[in-house]
Design an enzyme around this catalytic site. Structure first.
Site, PDB file in Angstrom:
ATOM      1  N   HIS A   1      34.107  45.915  35.541  1.00  0.00           N
ATOM      2  CA  HIS A   1      34.059  44.713  34.703  1.00  0.00           C
ATOM      3  C   HIS A   1      32.662  44.514  34.110  1.00  0.00           C
ATOM      4  CE1 HIS A   1      37.420  43.480  37.552  1.00  0.00           C
ATOM      5  NE2 HIS A   1      37.987  43.343  36.375  1.00  0.00           N
TER       6      HIS A   1
ATOM      7  N   GLU B   1      31.922  46.718  39.320  1.00  0.00           N
ATOM      8  CA  GLU B   1      31.061  47.363  38.332  1.00  0.00           C
ATOM      9  C   GLU B   1      31.813  47.721  37.048  1.00  0.00           C
ATOM     10  OE1 GLU B   1      27.786  47.888  38.126  1.00  0.00           O
ATOM     11  OE2 GLU B   1      27.493  46.770  39.981  1.00  0.00           O
TER      12      GLU B   1
ATOM     13  N   LEU C   1      35.618  40.648  40.511  1.00  0.00           N
ATOM     14  CA  LEU C   1      34.833  41.494  39.611  1.00  0.00           C
ATOM     15  C   LEU C   1      34.137  42.624  40.352  1.00  0.00           C
ATOM     16  CD1 LEU C   1      33.198  38.773  37.310  1.00  0.00           C
ATOM     17  CD2 LEU C   1      35.378  39.960  37.027  1.00  0.00           C
TER      18      LEU C   1
ATOM     19  N   MET D   1      40.701  39.253  35.446  1.00  0.00           N
ATOM     20  CA  MET D   1      41.441  38.454  36.430  1.00  0.00           C
ATOM     21  C   MET D   1      40.588  38.244  37.683  1.00  0.00           C
ATOM     22  SD  MET D   1      45.484  39.035  36.070  1.00  0.00           S
ATOM     23  CE  MET D   1      45.661  40.516  37.039  1.00  0.00           C
TER      24      MET D   1
ATOM     25  N   ASP E   1      43.517  50.735  32.092  1.00  0.00           N
ATOM     26  CA  ASP E   1      44.819  50.174  31.701  1.00  0.00           C
ATOM     27  C   ASP E   1      45.084  50.568  30.245  1.00  0.00           C
ATOM     28  OD1 ASP E   1      45.526  48.491  34.125  1.00  0.00           O
ATOM     29  OD2 ASP E   1      43.545  47.719  33.657  1.00  0.00           O
TER      30      ASP E   1
END
Length: 283
Positions: A37, A35, A33, A30, A152
């Protein structure tokens, strides 16, 4: 690095890559960004031939309109960060109408109860929104593998369930949580923390590490009570929930069973910023 904003455009490029025998890896994000990601992108590059990073703030997974409005958006910075680090990746950067069509609505999913606990209990409709956008992305990108962070973890298990139930031929790859030096799990929301709250939020991971140690000798009931008491005494953090659950079913543990895998999950507020984290527990 190539940027696509239209579905048909990216589909054509993917079709060509597949006709050349290249495997496709997708890293859905989403934006905003960091580190964490980038580590997902690095994992994808190791395992697939052509990596696509999607950047899309998905409106249907926010139950709080204010949270959607405040969600950090740094598109120019995101593209520059990716261009500086990776030369051969593709980026899919659609508008909401391009991805959803004229009606920006969630589908309703049954994830066999994975969606009703923890995050699902506190964020109404959240996982319907997640399932909807991921399904759209998978149908558009048709990746061989998709890469998601274990921060997540509930979302990761739900996406695995989504592919199983829909028959979408995508291998879901879970990647380790990347942490700041303090132990705080990297998150786009961290940028909204005050410097004081960012420092104090390391307490979340400190607590999880202690839970990991206690799990070998203490009951889940004792540990839950212990965590709640720790947060009651904390001046900067407010606990929303803490649970120890089966890593596969996400059902709250009653009694430890040999051979099962368990994780501890936590959500807490630092000021008005909601943070989540989890950790694997040895059994």
């Amino acid at each position: 690095m190539q940027v696509f904003r239209e579905k048909e455009e990216v589909k054509k490029a993917i079709q060509k890559a597949k006709s050349e025998g290249r495997s496709i890896g997708l890293v859905p994000t989403m934006g905003a960004l960091h580190e964490g990601h980038l580590s997902l992108v690095e994992n994808a590059i190791k395992e697939t031939d052509q990596v696509i990073v999607s950047i899309f703030v998905n409106p249907t997974q926010f139950d709080n309109p204010e949270d959607l409005e405040k969600y950090p958006r740094t598109p120019d910075q995101d593209l520059q960060l990716l261009a500086d680090r990776f030369s051969n990746i593709w980026v899919f950067f659609p508008e909401a109408q391009e991805l959803y069509g004229n009606e920006i609505l969630s589908e309703n999913f049954d994830f066999d109860g994975l969606e009703t606990v923890m995050e699902g209990k506190y964020r109404s409709g959240h996982f319907d929104g997640v399932g909807t956008v991921v399904k759209h992305l998978f149908e558009t990108i048709t990746p061989h593998k998709a890469f998601f962070g274990e921060k997540d973890f509930q979302q990761l298990q739900i996406i695995r369930k989504l592919t199983h139930k829909t028959g979408l031929p995508v291998e879901i790859v879970g990647c380790p949580i990347l942490r700041e030096d303090s132990g705080l799990a990297r998150s786009s929301r961290n940028e909204r923390l005050s410097s004081q709250n960012r420092e104090k939020a390391a307490f979340i991971y400190e607590t999880l590490k202690e839970v990991q140690g206690l799990f070998g000798t203490e009951s889940a009931e004792y540990i839950e009570k212990w965590v709640k008491e720790r947060f009651e005494d904390h001046p900067y953090l407010k606990l929303e929930y803490f649970e120890i659950a089966d890593a596969q079913t996400l059902k709250k543990i009653n009694r430890k069973q040999s051979g099962n895998q368990y994780r501890a999950f936590i959500a807490a507020y630092a000021g008005d910023i909601r943070l989540i984290d989890n950790i694997a527990l040895d059994n």
